[in-house]
Design a protein around this motif. Structure first.
Motif, PDB file in Angstrom:
ATOM      1  N   PHE A  52       0.853  -1.178   0.000  1.00  0.00           N
ATOM      2  CA  PHE A  52       0.000   0.000   0.000  1.00  0.00           C
ATOM      3  C   PHE A  52       0.898   1.239   0.000  1.00  0.00           C
ATOM      4  N   CYS A  53       0.460   2.306  -0.724  1.00  0.00           N
ATOM      5  CA  CYS A  53       1.301   3.497  -0.865  1.00  0.00           C
ATOM      6  C   CYS A  53       0.464   4.754  -0.667  1.00  0.00           C
ATOM      7  N   ILE A  54       0.961   5.682   0.172  1.00  0.00           N
ATOM      8  CA  ILE A  54       0.378   7.015   0.334  1.00  0.00           C
ATOM      9  C   ILE A  54       1.430   8.006  -0.158  1.00  0.00           C
ATOM     10  N   ALA A  55       1.106   8.711  -1.247  1.00  0.00           N
ATOM     11  CA  ALA A  55       2.054   9.630  -1.878  1.00  0.00           C
ATOM     12  C   ALA A  55       1.489  11.042  -1.844  1.00  0.00           C
ATOM     13  N   ASP A  56       2.383  12.044  -1.797  1.00  0.00           N
ATOM     14  CA  ASP A  56       1.971  13.454  -1.817  1.00  0.00           C
ATOM     15  C   ASP A  56       3.036  14.267  -2.529  1.00  0.00           C
ATOM     16  N   ASN A  57       2.733  15.521  -2.785  1.00  0.00           N
ATOM     17  CA  ASN A  57       3.690  16.447  -3.404  1.00  0.00           C
ATOM     18  C   ASN A  57       4.087  17.537  -2.426  1.00  0.00           C
ATOM     19  N   GLY A  58       4.236  17.157  -1.132  1.00  0.00           N
ATOM     20  CA  GLY A  58       4.531  18.125  -0.085  1.00  0.00           C
ATOM     21  C   GLY A  58       6.001  18.461   0.027  1.00  0.00           C
ATOM     22  N   ALA A  59       6.382  18.793   1.272  1.00  0.00           N
ATOM     23  CA  ALA A  59       7.736  19.298   1.518  1.00  0.00           C
ATOM     24  C   ALA A  59       8.798  18.236   1.313  1.00  0.00           C
ATOM     25  N   GLY A  60       8.466  16.952   1.561  1.00  0.00           N
ATOM     26  CA  GLY A  60       9.440  15.887   1.400  1.00  0.00           C
ATOM     27  C   GLY A  60      10.561  15.982   2.421  1.00  0.00           C
ATOM     28  N   PHE A  61      11.615  15.172   2.235  1.00  0.00           N
ATOM     29  CA  PHE A  61      12.747  15.179   3.151  1.00  0.00           C
ATOM     30  C   PHE A  61      13.951  14.573   2.438  1.00  0.00           C
ATOM     31  N   ASP A  62      15.120  14.773   3.017  1.00  0.00           N
ATOM     32  CA  ASP A  62      16.364  14.217   2.480  1.00  0.00           C
ATOM     33  C   ASP A  62      16.486  12.760   2.929  1.00  0.00           C
ATOM     34  N   MET A  63      16.702  11.827   1.985  1.00  0.00           N
ATOM     35  CA  MET A  63      16.768  10.399   2.315  1.00  0.00           C
ATOM     36  C   MET A  63      17.947  10.066   3.232  1.00  0.00           C
ATOM     37  N   VAL A  64      18.886  10.995   3.406  1.00  0.00           N
ATOM     38  CA  VAL A  64      19.988  10.767   4.351  1.00  0.00           C
ATOM     39  C   VAL A  64      19.446  10.556   5.761  1.00  0.00           C
ATOM     40  N   TYR A  65      18.298  11.205   6.048  1.00  0.00           N
ATOM     41  CA  TYR A  65      17.717  11.121   7.385  1.00  0.00           C
ATOM     42  C   TYR A  65      16.549  10.141   7.453  1.00  0.00           C
ATOM     43  N   ALA A  66      16.423   9.268   6.450  1.00  0.00           N
ATOM     44  CA  ALA A  66      15.265   8.364   6.408  1.00  0.00           C
ATOM     45  C   ALA A  66      15.232   7.405   7.591  1.00  0.00           C
ATOM     46  N   ASP A  67      16.419   7.021   8.122  1.00  0.00           N
ATOM     47  CA  ASP A  67      16.432   6.069   9.224  1.00  0.00           C
ATOM     48  C   ASP A  67      15.916   6.668  10.523  1.00  0.00           C
ATOM     49  N   GLN A  68      15.714   8.011  10.579  1.00  0.00           N
ATOM     50  CA  GLN A  68      15.219   8.650  11.796  1.00  0.00           C
ATOM     51  C   GLN A  68      13.706   8.830  11.778  1.00  0.00           C
ATOM     52  N   LEU A  69      13.051   8.561  10.639  1.00  0.00           N
ATOM     53  CA  LEU A  69      11.626   8.861  10.496  1.00  0.00           C
ATOM     54  C   LEU A  69      10.769   8.186  11.551  1.00  0.00           C
ATOM     55  N   PHE A  70      11.036   6.903  11.806  1.00  0.00           N
ATOM     56  CA  PHE A  70      10.134   6.104  12.629  1.00  0.00           C
ATOM     57  C   PHE A  70      10.619   5.991  14.074  1.00  0.00           C
ATOM     58  N   ARG A  71      11.546   6.837  14.475  1.00  0.00           N
ATOM     59  CA  ARG A  71      11.981   6.863  15.866  1.00  0.00           C
ATOM     60  C   ARG A  71      11.176   7.909  16.627  1.00  0.00           C
TER      61      ARG A  71
END
Length: 751
Positions: free
Chosen positions: A676-695
């Motif tokens: 399942f995928c939820i996509a948007d055209n918002g602010a986004g983020f740098d994938m360098v910090y992707a490992d911090q998203l779910f903390r």
């Protein structure tokens, strides 16, 4: 466990950097105390139980593989022993002797008829050859189209240059020569098929010792090799056969077999693929078991040799015998899969294996006794019977109607510690504990009144008595056999001490698991009570701070300058934000502890409810929302609603700065896996910090840019993990974000 133990430290560091207030440090400490006991105690208990059960399962796997390889070895040696007996039987046939000495046409016709009858009855030999003293074929029977056929004289060939013929000529007449496994070759070419073969041959001489010729049996190797593969049974395990040089005779695939005969496969050796296992086999060729990074190996070396009587039909000295290696293999991925199963799941498999082994042993013993009684005047039949009896994996004791032992096998000697000379002629009660002997005599007499195949003492604990006076648990199967000399009783005896010990260990593990589960439930109840206490204790002073700050503004606001009123506003905002933070933490705690109520759920319906609520809360916003429904799943509707609230709420929040904002929710292919995928055209983020998203408490944007506590995505991850799935994100700064998640529980059939 290491990742969980690092979360409290990162949580504490984050809160300390957010402000200097002592109250905030207290909140951080209590948050750590809320999560740390559950992570440490629960994880340690579960890991310990898993490790204990995994060791038990591995022991069962090792024992099962050893049993399978032993059974394959016994069956293989039994077939080879039968070929020995058949060779001696044919060598002693009067028709063969008559024709070799006279060479008259009538004698040849009689011999051809005799050999055709033998070949049709045995149906296990590709060819039966008679060679003269020079190696020239004089008579050959081929198995063709399901029946034996005599080859005409024009089809007979000179075999003098073949290694097995030269080997027979170097040994005394009567010596049995067994060739290595190879493929049948005709006219210098490997026969299509191909046709694996093992040759059994012996030279024949007259009474003066003059060489008359040779007789050779070509055993159909395909039947023997197919039996090796079939005995492994279904599942990921396999049993292979190698020659002494490590070439596969029956291997993981046909394209690696017979490498010593096909130049293109010359590098296909067991030792090249499994060097550690091959080194162990060379160091201890008799047999053993080892585990490498490739998997679990059990091996044993077999040779086609049996006990020939001293007064046999021909001399019993043998030429140098070939050796073959049976290797049982269970790949590493199958062993790892076993670790994920509970030890109790192996109990039915172990019981089935024990039943299969008992049935097979009984069948072999019964066939052996019947063959001995039917063919007792034939030396070759006697050899087959003895080979089968000695190769039985269990102790076999045969008694007459008076209870006296008439025959035992080698396993009986090893199990009870008596030499067979000490047992034959003794009452069978010599193997029964002293206190039970009188009762056993009565049971034996009652059995003779209505003899039948059955298990002895069903539902009772049976014990055997060793020569040194010690007792051990056994299981016994009884089989009556009617012979010309009267009724004989065959007892198949197995030592079940290891099985009973394994059952007791499993019971102990189950009891320990129940105790540990009860303790874990108690800890969870205490944690839940503690969380409610924390909620109450922290909310009251926060409300007081907010209320008194509001009172100061209302009652004394005119006496304060702009900076003072600004400070009071900051105090109120901090207190309100801390209240929201406590609410989110408690929600995250409840999600972790909540039991799942699994049902069919349409995620599209839940998502539409979230979007409707967001539109009602912000009627001035124009956001294009596309939901590709229906999106069926199996899960807890309440928890999945919370997950969609957070994910769609984030997309709604982070698209607030876009002129033409859009959000999409659909099902996509993610590397061969539906997600399942939820996509948007918002602010986004740098994938360098992707490992911090779910903390927890980790935010990639400041509160002034986008409000929030940093708990939402941590809550979503907990919910997805409870459903056996996973969640990840893809994004670029300023170009929107895509959040993917899977739910391992399958949708309903109707969906």
């Amino acid at each position: 466990m290491q990742a969980d133990s690092q979360k409290p430290e990162k949580l504490t560091a984050h809160l300390a950097s957010a402000g200097r207030e002592p109250f905030r440090r207290s909140v951080a400490l209590r948050s750590v105390l809320l999560f740390l006991p559950q992570a440490v105690i629960g994880g340690a208990i579960l890991y310990l139980l898993f490790d204990l059960q995994a060791d038990g399962v591995l022991s069962v796997v090792r024992a099962n593989q050893e049993s399978t390889v032993a059974e394959v070895a016994q069956r293989t040696l039994a077939e080879l022993s039968e070929a020995d007996a058949d060779l001696l039987y044919l060598a002693s046939r009067p028709a063969l002797r008559h024709w070799l000495e006279t060479r008259d046409p009538a004698g040849r016709a009689a011999l051809e008829a005799d050999l055709r009858v033998f070949a049709a009855a045995r149906a296990g030999y590709e060819q039966i050859r008679l060679l003269d003293a020079t190696g020239q074929e004089t008579l050959r029977i081929d198995w063709h189209a399901g029946a034996p056929a005599v080859v005409p004289p024009a089809g007979l060939r000179d075999r003098s240059g073949r290694p097995y013929v030269q080997e027979m000529l170097t040994h005394a007449p009567g010596t049995i020569h067994v060739s290595p496994f190879d493929l049948n070759v005709e006219d210098g070419e490997i026969e299509p098929g191909p046709k694996p073969v093992v040759r059994f041959g012996t030279a024949l001489a007259d009474d003066r010792g003059e060489l008359l010729g040779m007789i050779v049996l070509n055993l159909m190797g395909s039947r023997l090799l197919d039996g090796v593969a079939a005995m492994a049974g279904p599942g990921p395990g396999a049993v292979w056969m190698l020659n002494s040089d490590g070439y596969w005779l029956r291997g993981p695939s046909p394209d690696v077999e017979w490498g010593f005969l096909y130049p293109a496969r010359s590098e296909q050796r067991f030792g090249r693929r499994f060097p550690r296992a091959w080194s162990a086999i060379q160091a201890d060729p008799a047999g053993g078991q080892l585990r490498t990074e490739a998997g679990l190996f059990t091996y044993v070396t077999i040779r086609p040799e049996g006990d020939l009587p001293a007064d046999g039909v021909a001399a019993t000295l043998r030429a140098e015998l070939p050796a073959w290696i049976l290797v049982g293999f269970l790949p590493a991925h199958a062993l790892e899969a076993q670790r994920d199963e509970q030890a109790m799941e192996f109990v039915p498999a172990a019981a089935a294996l024990a039943l299969l082994s008992a049935t097979l042993s009984f069948g072999i013993a019964r066939a052996s006794v019947q063959r001995q009684q039917a063919d007792q005047r034939m030396r070759s039949s006697e050899l087959r019977f003895r080979a089968l009896l000695e190769s039985a994996p269990d102790a076999v004791v045969i008694t007459d109607p008076s209870g006296r032992i008439v025959l035992v096998n080698a396993q009986t000697e090893r199990l009870f510690g008596h030499a067979r000379e000490q047992l034959v002629g003794q009452d069978v009660e010599i193997l029964v504990p002293v206190a039970l002997r009188s009762r056993h005599v009565g049971h034996r007499r009652a059995y003779l009144e209505a003899p039948r195949v059955r298990e002895m003492g069903a539902g009772q604990d049976l014990n055997g008595l060793r020569a040194d006076g010690t007792t051990f648990p056994v299981s016994i199967s009884l089989s009556p056999v009617q012979t010309d000399d009267g009724l004989l009783v065959v007892a198949d005896i197995r030592d079940v001490g290891d099985r009973l010990q394994a059952e007791r260990q499993i019971q102990d593990l189950n009891q320990r698991l129940r105790r540990d589960n009860a303790e874990l439930e108690a800890v969870n109840r205490e944690l839940e009570a503690f969380s409610y206490s924390v909620s109450h204790d922290l909310r009251a002073p926060l409300r007081a701070i907010d209320g008194f700050s509001q009172a100061l503004v209302e009652d004394y606001g005119e006496q304060l300058d702009d900076e003072g009123r600004h400070y009071l506003s900051r105090v109120r905002q901090g207190a309100q934000r801390m209240g929201r933070l406590i609410d989110d933490l408690l929600k995250l705690s409840r999600v972790t502890r909540q039991e799942l109520a699994i049902a069919d759920v349409d995620l599209a319906v839940l998502a539409q409810e979230v979007v409707d609520r967001l539109r009602s809360e912000a009627p001035d916003r124009e956001v294009e929302v596309a939901i590709d429904g229906p999106l069926f799943a199996r899960g807890d509707q309440r928890l999945l609603q919370i997950a969609l609230d957070n994910l769609l709420g984030n997309a709604w929040k982070f698209t607030s700065g876009q002129d033409r904002a859009w959000i999409r929710f659909d099902l996509r292919d993610a590397g061969g896996e539906p997600a399942f995928c939820i996509a948007d055209n918002g602010a986004g983020f740098d994938m360098v910090y992707a490992d911090q998203l779910f903390r927890a408490f980790q935010r990639l944007h400041t509160p002034s840019e986008f409000p929030g506590t940093g708990i939402g995505l941590a809550t979503v991850q907990r919910i997805i993990h409870k459903h056996g799935g996973r969640i990840w994100a893809e994004s670029e700064a300023g170009r929107g974000a895509r959040f993917f998640f899977t739910l391992q529980r399958p949708p309903a059939a109707g969906a």
